[in-house]
Scaffold this active site. Sequence first.
Site, short mmCIF file in Angstrom:
data_model
loop_
_atom_site.label_atom_id
_atom_site.label_comp_id
_atom_site.label_asym_id
_atom_site.label_seq_id
_atom_site.Cartn_x
_atom_site.Cartn_y
_atom_site.Cartn_z
N CYS A 343 -13.84 41.47 -0.60
CA CYS A 343 -13.24 41.30 0.73
C CYS A 343 -12.33 40.09 0.88
O CYS A 343 -11.25 40.23 1.48
CB CYS A 343 -14.28 41.35 1.83
SG CYS A 343 -15.93 40.89 1.37
N ARG A 372 -22.64 39.67 -9.83
CA ARG A 372 -23.65 38.98 -9.03
C ARG A 372 -24.81 38.64 -9.94
O ARG A 372 -25.26 39.46 -10.72
CB ARG A 372 -24.14 39.88 -7.89
CG ARG A 372 -23.03 40.23 -6.95
CD ARG A 372 -23.52 41.11 -5.82
NE ARG A 372 -22.40 41.51 -4.98
CZ ARG A 372 -22.50 42.34 -3.95
NH1 ARG A 372 -23.69 42.83 -3.63
NH2 ARG A 372 -21.45 42.65 -3.24
N GLN A 390 -17.56 48.26 -7.33
CA GLN A 390 -17.75 48.82 -6.00
C GLN A 390 -16.60 49.75 -5.66
O GLN A 390 -15.45 49.43 -5.97
CB GLN A 390 -17.75 47.71 -4.95
CG GLN A 390 -18.95 46.80 -4.97
CD GLN A 390 -18.87 45.78 -3.85
OE1 GLN A 390 -17.86 45.11 -3.68
NE2 GLN A 390 -19.95 45.67 -3.09
N ASP A 392 -14.86 50.11 -3.00
CA ASP A 392 -14.79 49.29 -1.81
C ASP A 392 -13.55 49.66 -0.99
O ASP A 392 -12.57 50.16 -1.54
CB ASP A 392 -14.64 47.84 -2.28
CG ASP A 392 -15.26 46.86 -1.30
OD1 ASP A 392 -15.72 47.29 -0.24
OD2 ASP A 392 -15.25 45.66 -1.61
N HIS A 394 -11.50 48.07 2.77
CA HIS A 394 -11.54 47.29 4.00
C HIS A 394 -10.50 47.85 4.95
O HIS A 394 -9.40 48.16 4.54
CB HIS A 394 -11.31 45.81 3.70
CG HIS A 394 -12.43 45.24 2.90
ND1 HIS A 394 -12.41 45.19 1.53
CD2 HIS A 394 -13.64 44.76 3.28
CE1 HIS A 394 -13.56 44.70 1.10
NE2 HIS A 394 -14.32 44.43 2.13
N LYS A 474 -23.95 48.06 11.37
CA LYS A 474 -23.54 48.95 10.28
C LYS A 474 -24.23 50.30 10.35
O LYS A 474 -25.27 50.46 10.99
CB LYS A 474 -23.87 48.30 8.94
CG LYS A 474 -25.36 48.09 8.73
CD LYS A 474 -25.66 47.63 7.32
CE LYS A 474 -27.15 47.31 7.18
NZ LYS A 474 -27.53 46.91 5.83
N HIS A 520 -15.90 46.92 6.46
CA HIS A 520 -16.14 47.13 5.04
C HIS A 520 -16.71 48.53 4.91
O HIS A 520 -17.46 48.95 5.78
CB HIS A 520 -17.23 46.22 4.48
CG HIS A 520 -17.07 44.77 4.73
ND1 HIS A 520 -16.71 43.90 3.74
CD2 HIS A 520 -17.25 44.02 5.84
CE1 HIS A 520 -16.68 42.67 4.24
NE2 HIS A 520 -17.01 42.71 5.50
#
Length: 646
Positions: A343, A372, A390, A392, A394, A474, A520
């Site tokens: 992000c 991570r 991911q 991902d 945005h 979320k 996200h």
Amino acid sequence: MNETIKLTLPDGSVREVPAGTTGLELAAGIGKGLAKAAVAIKVDGHVRSLQLPIDTDATVEIVTRDTPEGLHVIRHSAAHVLADAVKRLRPHAKLWKGPAIDDPRFGFYYDIDVGDEPLSNEDLPKLEELMRQIVASDVPFVYEERSREDAKRLMAEHGEVYKLATIAKIPDGEVISFYHSGDFVDLCEGPHVPSTGRIGKGIAVLSLAGAHFEGDAGQKMLTRVYGHAFADEKSMAEHRHKLEEAQKRDHRRLGIDLDLFSTMGEFGAGLVLWHPKGGFVRHKMEEFWRQEHLKGGYDIVYTPHVARSDLWRTSGHLDFYADSMFKGMDVDGADYLLKPMNCPFHVQIYKSTRRSYRDLPFRWAELGTVYRYEEAGALHGLMRVRGFTQDDAHLFVRPDQLDAEIDRVLAFILHILRSFGFEQFEMNLSTKPEKSVGDPKDWATAEAALRKALEKSGLPFEIDEGGGAFYGPKIDVKIRDSLGRSWQCSTLQLDFNLPERFDLTFVDHDGERRRPFMLHRALLGSLERFFGILIEHFGGAFPVWLAPVQAVLLSVGERHGAYAEKVAAELRERGFRVDADCGADKIGAKIRHHLWQQKVPMIAVCGDQEVEHGTLAVRDRRDGELGALTPDQLAERLAELERTRA
RNA sequence: GCUGCUGUAGCUCAGGGGUAGAGCACUUCCUUGGUAAGGAAGAGGUCAUGGGUUCAAAUCCCAUCAGCAGCUCCA
């Protein structure tokens, strides 16, 4: 005392019975079958033990053994019997707690300190046999209330130090109760079945593990024994079968057998190597993902793997998640960190120029690989790793676009998950927690938008009040796989934090700068994990559109090899993943290897018949023998299966 | 990270203080066989790594690394 009370049954009928009638007596009065199947009773909505007297008018319902509530009672009672069994095997064992649980694999456990005589897997059948004996002896579960002092004395006599700790936690004024079954006694609220025999024969002692006292990693490790109990033996047998099936489908096992992936192990725990076949599946996943995103109005972006620590400081990641970020590296005197999320980079793209209200919404998607530092003990195959990609995206949207965008994302999520063969979903809305950032009005707007989208989807959802992250509410979507296990993959998450921290704005139609909403979202979650889920869902037998090898042509004898090779080459030329096996093995061995062990969707036998007629004797893994097909017909079939993702 | 268990051939595993075994897979040869294992021979291991104990360690002890089960955690 000859008072009578009125008990209202579920069908609306009312029974007058003497006060103090027990649930057992009531059930017996209603019918023999019901009395036999009864394990508890609901009194004004509360599940209670059948053996307890009912003193006042109430609405009642007999709870039978095949209902969710009935099973819960059976499992809880089975936990007691398990503890009883453990104490027979290890008389000095000290009990902590043993609840019924809602877990796909186990129905209950008991946490026990067995001292310096640890239990081993060899003890599991012994415990199960002891449980069966206790069930067979059919001793009653007897309820007893005690004063705090009496309770402490009883537990002290039994050496139950952990139970003393529990008693200390029971608030003043609350009833302290015990259930006795034979010589066994346990501090317990109940409810329990009337006697051990009612637990029935559908029981199993399944697994052994460690568990911290009070669930606190700093506390002593106790032994947790897991078991399960069902309404009958048949259901238990089915469950055992399901556990075996899950074991067969373990993605780590299939990863080796099908040569899909491996992990770096000693060269880097939690880091994944995608072997050619797994790599191909990933290629198809990504190809589909990109195509759908482009169709769905997303733009695709790429961002780096590292950035200066300043970025992570501004984003807040360094403050909140430093422990789970990889240590930095020095680059020209500056501290660089591996990215744990994409992000902040997408935010930088947003900030690269002034944004107008006319340009919003932005939908930027990236297959972004992040790192991570997960705890060593948390790592698990592909499911929990330290480096993963991911899927991902945005979204930066104007407040007036929020509803429509959320709708759109949710529909997109379901579309993608369905395409991968998942049909059942569980959705969750998590709302504002105690500690949060952002304007409460924005929270309310966002939560309302999320809820509306969920309602519109027509699918059931649950609300986790206060379960949101500190920076926004979320929606989570869980999928159910072919074994009925659920996996949380997709998430759609508002973020009130990053736009603030990076001071994101757009110029509105009135010339004012306003803050966009930021969302996200991930659909598959991580490609590694989703791949693991796919492997287990399909048991390694990928559908044609994902299969690294779609068909293998098998030569019957030496003289058919050239034909098989030629046809395979032609099919490959047309874009299909087709191999030929012209080895010296017999046809049975080849079929066993390719169709059953390697789980290729289709094989085609090439012998005299086929060479003569220019055909293939095709056999489908799922549908069996298809008879003689021309190479064209096989190609058509493959194309159709590829197109429909069937 | 915590507790327990494990680490021997590519895979599954046996063995166990006196310098290693099986099945499958692999290679070669024989066999060319029509829908879930044809036959024979061969090759393949510093017994995870580093220390210690011992005349002698793959075996016993310690540490490290990795894996497994669960707990805790998962932006």
